[in-house]
Design an enzyme around this catalytic site. Structure first.
Site, PDB file in Angstrom:
ATOM      1  N   CYS A  46       9.855 -37.395 -52.404  1.00  7.63           N
ATOM      2  CA  CYS A  46       9.003 -37.684 -53.467  1.00  7.63           C
ATOM      3  C   CYS A  46      10.057 -36.750 -55.547  1.00  7.63           C
ATOM      4  O   CYS A  46      11.342 -35.908 -55.163  1.00  7.63           O
ATOM      5  CB  CYS A  46       7.928 -36.652 -53.717  1.00  7.63           C
ATOM      6  SG  CYS A  46       6.879 -35.835 -54.763  1.00  7.63           S
ATOM      7  N   LYS A  71      21.167 -23.673 -15.695  1.00 10.81           N
ATOM      8  CA  LYS A  71      20.537 -23.576 -16.382  1.00 10.81           C
ATOM      9  C   LYS A  71      19.508 -23.146 -16.648  1.00 10.81           C
ATOM     10  O   LYS A  71      18.401 -24.491 -17.555  1.00 10.81           O
ATOM     11  CB  LYS A  71      21.330 -24.746 -17.209  1.00 10.81           C
ATOM     12  CG  LYS A  71      20.884 -24.471 -19.103  1.00 10.81           C
ATOM     13  CD  LYS A  71      22.154 -25.328 -20.061  1.00 10.81           C
ATOM     14  CE  LYS A  71      21.649 -25.088 -21.415  1.00 10.81           C
ATOM     15  NZ  LYS A  71      20.590 -24.688 -21.917  1.00 10.81           N
ATOM     16  N   GLU A 119      18.737 -14.607 -19.288  1.00 11.23           N
ATOM     17  CA  GLU A 119      17.786 -15.028 -19.544  1.00 11.23           C
ATOM     18  C   GLU A 119      15.888 -14.890 -18.959  1.00 11.23           C
ATOM     19  O   GLU A 119      16.457 -14.580 -17.774  1.00 11.23           O
ATOM     20  CB  GLU A 119      18.067 -16.805 -18.985  1.00 11.23           C
ATOM     21  CG  GLU A 119      17.573 -17.536 -19.517  1.00 11.23           C
ATOM     22  CD  GLU A 119      18.606 -18.047 -20.385  1.00 11.23           C
ATOM     23  OE1 GLU A 119      19.159 -17.178 -21.271  1.00 11.23           O
ATOM     24  OE2 GLU A 119      17.718 -18.912 -21.897  1.00 11.23           O
ATOM     25  N   ALA A 153       0.913  -1.002   0.045  1.00  8.97           N
ATOM     26  CA  ALA A 153       0.376  -0.423   0.173  1.00  8.97           C
ATOM     27  C   ALA A 153       1.312   1.194   0.123  1.00  8.97           C
ATOM     28  O   ALA A 153       0.862   2.223  -0.757  1.00  8.97           O
ATOM     29  CB  ALA A 153      -0.543  -0.217   1.266  1.00  8.97           C
ATOM     30  N   GLU A 154       1.733   1.399   0.902  1.00  6.73           N
ATOM     31  CA  GLU A 154       3.369   2.627   0.817  1.00  6.73           C
ATOM     32  C   GLU A 154       3.495   2.106  -0.099  1.00  6.73           C
ATOM     33  O   GLU A 154       3.636   3.477  -1.051  1.00  6.73           O
ATOM     34  CB  GLU A 154       4.018   2.195   1.539  1.00  6.73           C
ATOM     35  CG  GLU A 154       5.349   2.911   1.972  1.00  6.73           C
ATOM     36  CD  GLU A 154       4.437   4.884   2.571  1.00  6.73           C
ATOM     37  OE1 GLU A 154       3.275   5.190   2.834  1.00  6.73           O
ATOM     38  OE2 GLU A 154       5.507   5.214   2.570  1.00  6.73           O
ATOM     39  N   LYS A 168      31.659 -22.699 -16.031  1.00  5.97           N
ATOM     40  CA  LYS A 168      31.894 -21.496 -16.378  1.00  5.97           C
ATOM     41  C   LYS A 168      33.852 -21.286 -16.498  1.00  5.97           C
ATOM     42  O   LYS A 168      33.697 -21.177 -14.929  1.00  5.97           O
ATOM     43  CB  LYS A 168      31.403 -19.866 -16.738  1.00  5.97           C
ATOM     44  CG  LYS A 168      30.210 -20.301 -17.901  1.00  5.97           C
ATOM     45  CD  LYS A 168      29.335 -19.437 -17.175  1.00  5.97           C
ATOM     46  CE  LYS A 168      27.942 -19.510 -18.081  1.00  5.97           C
ATOM     47  NZ  LYS A 168      27.381 -17.793 -17.612  1.00  5.97           N
ATOM     48  N   ASP A 188       1.977   2.025  -3.155  1.00  5.90           N
ATOM     49  CA  ASP A 188       1.590   2.100  -4.714  1.00  5.90           C
ATOM     50  C   ASP A 188       1.222   3.522  -4.191  1.00  5.90           C
ATOM     51  O   ASP A 188       0.820   4.212  -5.428  1.00  5.90           O
ATOM     52  CB  ASP A 188      -0.579   1.050  -3.892  1.00  5.90           C
ATOM     53  CG  ASP A 188      -0.250  -0.092  -4.412  1.00  5.90           C
ATOM     54  OD1 ASP A 188       1.153  -0.212  -4.770  1.00  5.90           O
ATOM     55  OD2 ASP A 188      -0.682  -1.389  -4.586  1.00  5.90           O
ATOM     56  N   CYS A 219       1.655 -35.240 -53.394  1.00  4.70           N
ATOM     57  CA  CYS A 219       1.228 -35.720 -54.682  1.00  4.70           C
ATOM     58  C   CYS A 219       1.330 -36.359 -56.002  1.00  4.70           C
ATOM     59  O   CYS A 219       0.642 -36.123 -57.249  1.00  4.70           O
ATOM     60  CB  CYS A 219       1.749 -34.090 -55.813  1.00  4.70           C
ATOM     61  SG  CYS A 219       3.862 -35.306 -54.926  1.00  4.70           S
ATOM     62  N   LYS A 255      23.457 -30.573 -18.594  1.00  2.13           N
ATOM     63  CA  LYS A 255      22.355 -31.148 -19.257  1.00  2.13           C
ATOM     64  C   LYS A 255      21.158 -32.587 -18.256  1.00  2.13           C
ATOM     65  O   LYS A 255      22.448 -33.411 -18.292  1.00  2.13           O
ATOM     66  CB  LYS A 255      21.780 -31.764 -20.009  1.00  2.13           C
ATOM     67  CG  LYS A 255      21.965 -30.604 -21.759  1.00  2.13           C
ATOM     68  CD  LYS A 255      21.412 -29.197 -21.642  1.00  2.13           C
ATOM     69  CE  LYS A 255      20.640 -29.363 -21.941  1.00  2.13           C
ATOM     70  NZ  LYS A 255      20.068 -28.731 -23.814  1.00  2.13           N
TER      71      LYS A 255
HETATM   72  S1  IVH Z   1      26.200 -18.634 -20.673  1.00  2.77           S
HETATM   73  C1  IVH Z   1      28.491 -18.448 -24.312  1.00  2.77           C
HETATM   74  N1  IVH Z   1      24.604 -19.396 -18.446  1.00  2.77           N
HETATM   75  O1  IVH Z   1      21.476 -21.172 -22.712  1.00  2.77           O
HETATM   76  C2  IVH Z   1      28.013 -18.690 -23.124  1.00  2.77           C
HETATM   77  N2  IVH Z   1      23.964 -19.201 -21.097  1.00  2.77           N
HETATM   78  O2  IVH Z   1      22.807 -23.364 -24.541  1.00  2.77           O
HETATM   79  C3  IVH Z   1      26.910 -18.906 -23.322  1.00  2.77           C
HETATM   80  N3  IVH Z   1      21.432 -20.594 -20.803  1.00  2.77           N
HETATM   81  O3  IVH Z   1      21.813 -19.471 -25.165  1.00  2.77           O
HETATM   82  C4  IVH Z   1      25.289 -18.621 -22.827  1.00  2.77           C
HETATM   83  N4  IVH Z   1      20.946 -20.956 -18.644  1.00  2.77           N
HETATM   84  O4  IVH Z   1      20.177 -18.998 -23.545  1.00  2.77           O
HETATM   85  C5  IVH Z   1      24.766 -19.195 -20.425  1.00  2.77           C
HETATM   86  N5  IVH Z   1      23.654 -19.757 -16.855  1.00  2.77           N
HETATM   87  C6  IVH Z   1      23.366 -19.731 -17.886  1.00  2.77           C
HETATM   88  C7  IVH Z   1      22.665 -19.894 -18.771  1.00  2.77           C
HETATM   89  C8  IVH Z   1      22.606 -20.133 -20.067  1.00  2.77           C
HETATM   90  C9  IVH Z   1      20.426 -20.637 -19.547  1.00  2.77           C
HETATM   91  C10 IVH Z   1      20.848 -20.659 -22.126  1.00  2.77           C
HETATM   92  C11 IVH Z   1      21.660 -19.644 -22.929  1.00  2.77           C
HETATM   93  C12 IVH Z   1      22.104 -19.800 -23.953  1.00  2.77           C
HETATM   94  C13 IVH Z   1      21.777 -21.563 -24.598  1.00  2.77           C
HETATM   95  C14 IVH Z   1      22.507 -22.225 -24.376  1.00  2.77           C
END
Ligand code: IVH
Length: 714
Positions: free
Chosen positions: A442, A130, A188, A46-47, A305, A49, A427, A329
């Protein structure tokens, strides 16, 4: 004096109005940050807003106070007609994948080898979740959000700034100081699960279609032409990097970089962690996997990374993915269902694909009703028959697959085996199977209606003729209404302006834009045109090789298989496809050459026999570095190796991984590897960075797009 829309006269804001508006903007933005970024509100709704309403009133009284980064300006501006294109200065790459610990160990080994680390020296990684969302790039200029773009094809995306401004976890202005004048943030956009469920409840209540998963709902939300529609989806954002990490002062590691981003008010996941070696990575993966269900948003794995930015630079990138990062993955989801039937679809190149019709089953976050069965050999190998219980797998955005049959012994003894039809199901033309290949095709070429739509779609696609506005739905309508039967007809649409404007989702403006886009495609270079024809097995690289070798389209069209097979990178299979394509589509190709002629100049006909003005072919290119083979080694100071590769390739050169007698130039940056010695041994010319730049700039000075009549092979 400015007048307000009601006609009353407004007075200029006083000094205290100015002060109060600035104060309110600052306070509201701070509370937005607490609420949307840190998830820790400090004041009652509320504050909040009340403060917001005060600012709205002040800006209404004095419109000049409504500056672009005012929090009131997040509500969404006027709808757009279309998205503009944004070119990514640094390409947006994707990630290499691993699906198990050994894949992670291989990645770590490659990293250590390239960094020449000794035994027992562990790499420091940053581990992140990810997110299964939509990649976006945000450019801040002078600390203000200037441009937001989708990833697109990695090089060119769409300008979604107006939509992104409605996402409250994305600051319109950076907090604090010390940020570079121009900062590119990458991350993302996603839809949290509770919002996704609420959104689908609302869809149901309105009798509208539900979204298949949060990712699709987020993608759809970002691509709304009306930013107000984006706002109601209430998307969220996490940042995970920068396009140009080197430009950020005081960050020598990826972790530093994310910390800076956090200080500037950008939302960084609290699950980012520094880990060491493979064991640290796997430990993180297990922890996240165990917590996956309670995160509140969908993830499809974790990302590792290399932490040190100098090491990232040394590692560089290979074909579209950095060598310093890996996506680990989660396993693809599988489910069991019944195979109800097998349909045969006809694709762009005429290939017949058997598609499984399945009893609907929920797998990998969506309900699956179709899955690919690839081809006849695959069906035979798996011995899949209609009525079987089958295992279906779906991973990420990949088309679901039928993996195997469960309990084949339980099927009826007379269940028939699947046979490919002998005639095209669309076709009726005979089908053929080229020896040594899995695909059945085809034979009607562009005469087959199914192939027509696909051929036109491919012809118009970005990397081909890039005809903006010629999307899937429009192609369907154009073909179904018989306005267009072949690609040549596209260039004769001018006379049907009114008919097109009357089509579904079209209007006068979109028709005008479409016709202009078609017109603009008349003068594209030969390699693009060749690729656009959609010849089976002819991708962009092969199209480039053919164009360079033969120079003119009519020569390619007349070449026999033996002559085609002489082209670099063209083997007998590709040669057979090219010859068969021109054989089957001679008329359509001739027709498009005439219809797409840029200017009706009278020209001599080197190929008078069939009356085609080859000299008026659409566009052509002199590729200044055509046929030149480059190898890159060491660190370049002014560009990444990826940039260098892209620039060389843009001028027709080729970049390979190792030095051989075929190498024309070795480009040696700082601390070159063993490649330098090899190049010296083989007497290959060595360029330093300056030498490369010289080559690039003198080559780029040569006009790169001209009519095909000027196209000269090396
Ligand atoms: S790094 C050069 N970090 O995954 C590095 N990407 O499969 C590229 N993604 O296009 C991105 N979580 O959209 C990075 N923690 C994360 C991520 C991430 C999701 C997506 C991103 C990228 C795709 C690649």
């Amino acid at each position: 004096m400015p007048a307000d829309p009601g006609g009353a006269v407004t007075r200029p804001p006083s000094a205290s109005d100015l002060r109060r508006a600035a104060e309110l903007r600052e306070t509201i933005s701070r509370h937005d940050h607490f609420y949307h970024v840190l998830d820790a509100p400090e004041i009652a709704d509320a504050e909040y807003d009340r403060l917001f309403a005060e600012l709205v009133a002040l800006e209404a009284a004095h419109p000049e106070l409504a500056v672009p980064d005012s929090p009131t300006r997040r509500v969404g501006g006027a709808p757009l007609d279309a998205f503009d294109e944004v070119v990514h200065e640094v390409p947006m790459l994707s990630l290499a994948n691993a699906f198990d610990a050994s894949g992670v160990a291989d990645f770590d080994r490659r990293v250590r080898e390239r960094l020449e680390l000794g035994e027992g020296e562990e790499v420091e990684y940053v581990a992140e979740t990810k997110l299964d969302g939509i990649a976006v790039s945000l450019r801040y200029e002078g600390g203000r959000l200037a441009v937001a773009a989708t990833r697109g094809d990695g090089t060119r995306g769409e300008d979604i700034t107006a939509n992104v401004r409605t996402i409250r976890s994305i600051p319109l202005a950076l907090a604090g100081g010390g940020y570079p004048e121009s900062l590119e943030v990458r991350g993302e956009v996603y839809l949290p699960l509770d919002r996704f469920e609420r959104l689908n409840e609302e869809q149901r209540a309105r009798g509208e279609r539900e979204f298949v998963n949060p990712r699709n709902a987020a993608a759809g939300g970002l691509r709304q032409l009306d930013p107000r529609a984006t706002r109601t989806r209430r998307l969220m954002f996490f940042c995970h990097g920068s396009g140009d990490a080197a430009g950020i002062p005081s960050a020598s590691t990826h972790r530093d970089l994310l910390r800076r981003m956090d200080e500037w008010g950008l939302r960084v996941s609290s699950d980012v962690r520094v880990v060491h070696g493979v064991s640290g990575c796997i430990e993180y993966y297990r922890e996240i996997e165990a917590r996956r269900e309670s995160l509140g948003y969908q993830i499809d794995g974790v990302v590792y990374k290399v932490n040190r930015l100098d090491e990232q630079r040394r590692l560089g990138a290979v074909s579209r993915a950095p060598r310093w990062a890996l996506a680990h993955k989660f396993p693809a989801e599988e489910a069991v269902t019944t195979l109800l039937g097998i349909d045969v679809q006809v694709g762009r190149t005429g290939s017949l694909t058997p598609v499984a019709r399945l009893e609907p089953v929920f797998v990998g976050g969506v309900t699956v009703t179709n899955a690919t069965l690839h081809n006849q050999d695959e069906i035979a190998r798996k011995d899949v028959r209609v009525g079987d219980r089958v295992v279906v797998r779906r991973a990420g955005d990949v088309i679901p697959q039928v993996l195997r049959v469960v309990d084949p012994e339980k099927r009826a003894p007379d269940a028939p085996r699947f046979e490919m039809p002998e005639a095209c199901p669309v076709c009726g033309a005979p089908v053929v199977r080229i020896e040594g290949q899995a695909a059945t095709r085809c034979t009607a070429g562009l005469g087959c209606p199914a192939q027509r739509k696909e051929a036109i779609r491919h012809f118009a696609s970005r990397r081909a003729m890039d005809i903006e506005g010629l999307g899937e739905k429009l192609v369907d309508q154009l073909v179904e209404k018989r306005f267009v039967a072949t690609i040549a007809d596209l260039y004769r649409l001018e006379g049907r302006r009114d008919d097109i404007a009357a089509l579904e989702r079209m209007g006068e403006l979109s028709t005008k834009n479409l016709l202009e886009a078609i017109d603009g495609s008349r003068d594209l270079p030969l390699p693009r045109f060749l690729y656009a024809l959609g010849i089976p097995e002819v991708g962009e690289a092969t199209a480039g090789s053919l164009a360079r070798h033969f120079g003119k389209l009519f020569r390619i069209r007349e070449a026999d298989e033996a002559a085609l097979a002489e082209v670099r990178d063209v083997g007998p299979i590709v040669a057979a496809h090219v010859a068969a394509f021109f054989e089957a589509n001679r008329e359509v190709v001739d027709d498009v050459m005439v219809a797409a002629r840029p200017t009706p100049v009278p020209v001599e006909r080197p190929d008078a026999e069939d009356g085609v003005d080859v000299a008026a072919e659409p566009g052509g290119a002199t590729a200044p570095l055509a046929g030149k083979v480059f190898v890159l080694t060491g660190t370049l100071s002014g560009m990444t190796r990826d940039d260098a590769k892209a620039r060389i390739e843009a001028l027709g050169g080729k970049v390979t991984g190792s030095v051989s007698r075929k190498t024309d130039y070795l480009v040696a940056g700082e601390s070159p590897g063993s490649k330098l010695k090899k190049a010296q041994d083989l007497e290959v010319a060595v360029l330093d960075e300056e030498g490369l730049l010289d080559k690039l700039s003198t080559s780029a000075a040569t006009p790169s797009t001209t009519a095909i009549r000027d196209y000269t092979p090396e």
